[in-house]
Design a protein around this motif. Structure first.
Motif, PDB file in Angstrom:
ATOM      1  N   ALA A  14       0.839  -1.201   0.000  1.00  0.00           N
ATOM      2  CA  ALA A  14       0.000   0.000   0.000  1.00  0.00           C
ATOM      3  C   ALA A  14       0.874   1.252   0.000  1.00  0.00           C
ATOM      4  CB  ALA A  14      -0.928   0.002   1.220  1.00  0.00           C
ATOM      5  N   LEU A  17       2.521   1.658  -3.530  1.00  0.00           N
ATOM      6  CA  LEU A  17       1.619   2.203  -4.544  1.00  0.00           C
ATOM      7  C   LEU A  17       1.358   3.692  -4.328  1.00  0.00           C
ATOM      8  CD1 LEU A  17      -1.045  -0.642  -4.984  1.00  0.00           C
ATOM      9  CD2 LEU A  17       0.567   0.191  -6.704  1.00  0.00           C
ATOM     10  N   PHE A  18       1.119   4.060  -3.073  1.00  0.00           N
ATOM     11  CA  PHE A  18       0.858   5.472  -2.787  1.00  0.00           C
ATOM     12  C   PHE A  18       2.110   6.305  -3.023  1.00  0.00           C
ATOM     13  CE2 PHE A  18       0.644   9.114   0.134  1.00  0.00           C
ATOM     14  CZ  PHE A  18      -0.528   9.699  -0.307  1.00  0.00           C
ATOM     15  N   SER A  21       2.897   6.783  -6.669  1.00  0.00           N
ATOM     16  CA  SER A  21       1.959   7.650  -7.391  1.00  0.00           C
ATOM     17  C   SER A  21       2.327   9.128  -7.257  1.00  0.00           C
ATOM     18  CB  SER A  21       0.528   7.433  -6.871  1.00  0.00           C
ATOM     19  OG  SER A  21       0.368   7.958  -5.559  1.00  0.00           O
ATOM     20  N   SER A  45     -10.269   6.346  -8.404  1.00  0.00           N
ATOM     21  CA  SER A  45     -10.217   5.290  -7.398  1.00  0.00           C
ATOM     22  C   SER A  45     -11.591   4.669  -7.178  1.00  0.00           C
ATOM     23  CB  SER A  45      -9.683   5.857  -6.084  1.00  0.00           C
ATOM     24  OG  SER A  45      -9.938   4.994  -4.995  1.00  0.00           O
ATOM     25  N   GLY A 223      -2.815   4.512  -6.892  1.00  0.00           N
ATOM     26  CA  GLY A 223      -2.203   5.126  -5.718  1.00  0.00           C
ATOM     27  C   GLY A 223      -3.151   5.428  -4.583  1.00  0.00           C
ATOM     28  N   TYR A 224      -4.444   5.581  -4.880  1.00  0.00           N
ATOM     29  CA  TYR A 224      -5.421   5.891  -3.844  1.00  0.00           C
ATOM     30  C   TYR A 224      -6.440   4.779  -3.643  1.00  0.00           C
ATOM     31  CZ  TYR A 224      -3.604  10.644  -4.188  1.00  0.00           C
ATOM     32  OH  TYR A 224      -2.780  11.731  -4.178  1.00  0.00           O
ATOM     33  N   SER A 227      -4.235   0.967  -3.325  1.00  0.00           N
ATOM     34  CA  SER A 227      -3.435   1.183  -2.122  1.00  0.00           C
ATOM     35  C   SER A 227      -4.296   1.109  -0.866  1.00  0.00           C
ATOM     36  CB  SER A 227      -2.737   2.542  -2.202  1.00  0.00           C
ATOM     37  OG  SER A 227      -2.050   2.835  -1.005  1.00  0.00           O
ATOM     38  N   PHE A 247       3.097   2.210   6.557  1.00  0.00           N
ATOM     39  CA  PHE A 247       2.672   3.086   5.467  1.00  0.00           C
ATOM     40  C   PHE A 247       3.531   4.340   5.392  1.00  0.00           C
ATOM     41  CE2 PHE A 247      -0.212   6.004   3.202  1.00  0.00           C
ATOM     42  CZ  PHE A 247      -0.582   5.187   2.139  1.00  0.00           C
ATOM     43  N   ALA A 250       6.100   5.304   2.600  1.00  0.00           N
ATOM     44  CA  ALA A 250       5.688   5.806   1.278  1.00  0.00           C
ATOM     45  C   ALA A 250       6.569   6.947   0.771  1.00  0.00           C
ATOM     46  CB  ALA A 250       4.222   6.230   1.307  1.00  0.00           C
TER      47      ALA A 250
END
Length: 349
Positions: A14, A17-18, A21, A45, A223-224, A227, A247, A250
């Motif tokens: 997660a 991906l965030f 992005s 999203s 990303g949103y 994630s 997280f 990120a």
């Protein structure tokens, strides 16, 4: 213990991906006003996850949320999808990117403090130290470069308030994390997307080109949306504070992608941040929490296998596949084994 280990990877994925992005969003900045761009990201999203859920379920199916859980989801949407982005955009109009990025690291701190103080989630010294090291890495990574910096008190306070809103969102989302992650993330996405996009258009913004809008929505889906789905899965096995700490890696992922994608150079601070975050993650990976604990009676529905915590009969035809999801009841039980504040271990110490 295995549940804890398997929940680490969704948390890190997660964050990846965030974080990845963010450089892509930077490429889109300037193509649309910030609030409208945020709306398109969230809208991508929500719509993308809704489509995935329809395909997965071969049609529309109920959310699976219990009647008492809707208030938690509504609160998460209001704080995390509406108030948080609006406060952030307002703060960015009065604050440079460097100070703003630095302040955004407060989200992990607020998330952990709320989890420990308000929601009574357990954390030992190892977890606290690991979280502080990960956040410290984010602070180092976001430290403003040399040169004039513009920031005022109102702008910084707005960003702090946005971080607090997202921390509340994280803790409220944990209350519904046993339900369908695609529905939870999708509901947040399309609600926040509609609100932010509508507000952006109302204040005079014009829709971007189809290519820009489509790119923004695809970035938002990854990303949103995806994630957040992974974040919800991590909440089930790690609890709020630990998931928030993982997280917090990120920013490092985003900086690493920027090095490759945008050709930026790595400073000494980048490697210091990488070391701090790596040490923090190692402290979490090597945590061991074990003591005698009692499970109170509980009835809920979530994906599960028939492990030590799920020994129950079925009043319906079951084909033997696991994991599977249905409403089931946990009887009182006292035992001792390594565990973490997952769905089955939300007890006081």
């Amino acid at each position: 213990m295995s549940d804890f280990r398997s929940a680490i990877w969704p948390a890190l994925a997660a964050a990846a991906l965030f974080g990845a992005s963010t450089p892509l969003v930077k490429l889109l900045v300037g193509e649309s006003p910030p609030l409208l761009l945020a709306g398109l990201l969230y809208l991508g999203s929500g719509l993308g996850l809704a489509a995935i859920r329809l395909v997965r379920d071969r049609g529309w199916k109920p959310s699976g949320l219990a009647p008492g859980e809707w208030r938690w989801l509504a609160g998460a949407i209001i704080f995390g999808g509406m108030l948080g982005p609006a406060l952030l955009v307002f703060g960015l109009t009065r604050t440079d990117a460097g100070p703003a990025s630095l302040m955004l690291n407060l989200e992990a701190v607020f998330t952990a403090v709320l989890a420990w103080v308000v929601f009574r989630e357990n954390a030992d010294r190892r977890i606290v130290l690991g979280m502080l090291l990960i956040v410290a890495g984010g602070v180092v990574l976001a430290w403003p470069a040399e040169g004039p910096v513009s920031a005022d008190g109102i702008g910084l306070l707005a960003i702090v308030a946005a971080c607090l809103c997202w921390a509340i969102d994280n803790n409220l989302t944990r209350r519904v994390s046993a339900s369908d992650a695609l529905f939870i993330a999708g509901a947040k996405g399309w609600t926040a997307g509609l609100v932010n996009t509508s507000f952006g258009l109302l204040v005079g913004a014009s829709l971007p080109t189809l290519a820009t809008a489509g790119t923004a929505m695809l970035v938002g889906l990854a990303g949103y949306g995806l994630s957040l789905v992974l974040f919800v899965h991590a909440l089930r096995g790690l609890g709020t504070a630990r998931t928030g700490a993982y997280f917090s890696t990120a920013p490092f992922v985003g900086a690493a992608v920027a090095l490759l994608l945008l050709g930026e150079s790595a400073s000494a601070l980048f490697w210091v941040a990488a070391g701090l975050m790596g040490l923090g993650v190692w402290l979490h990976l090597t945590e061991r929490h074990e003591h005698a604990h009692t499970h109170e009676p509980l009835e809920h529905a979530h994906p599960h296998v028939h492990d030590a915590h799920h020994q129950h009969a079925h009043d319906f035809g079951w084909d033997g596949r696991e994991p599977h999801s249905h409403l089931h009841r946990h009887e009182p039980m006292t035992h001792e084994h390594p565990h973490f504040p997952d769905l089955q271990h939300r007890h006081r110490h």
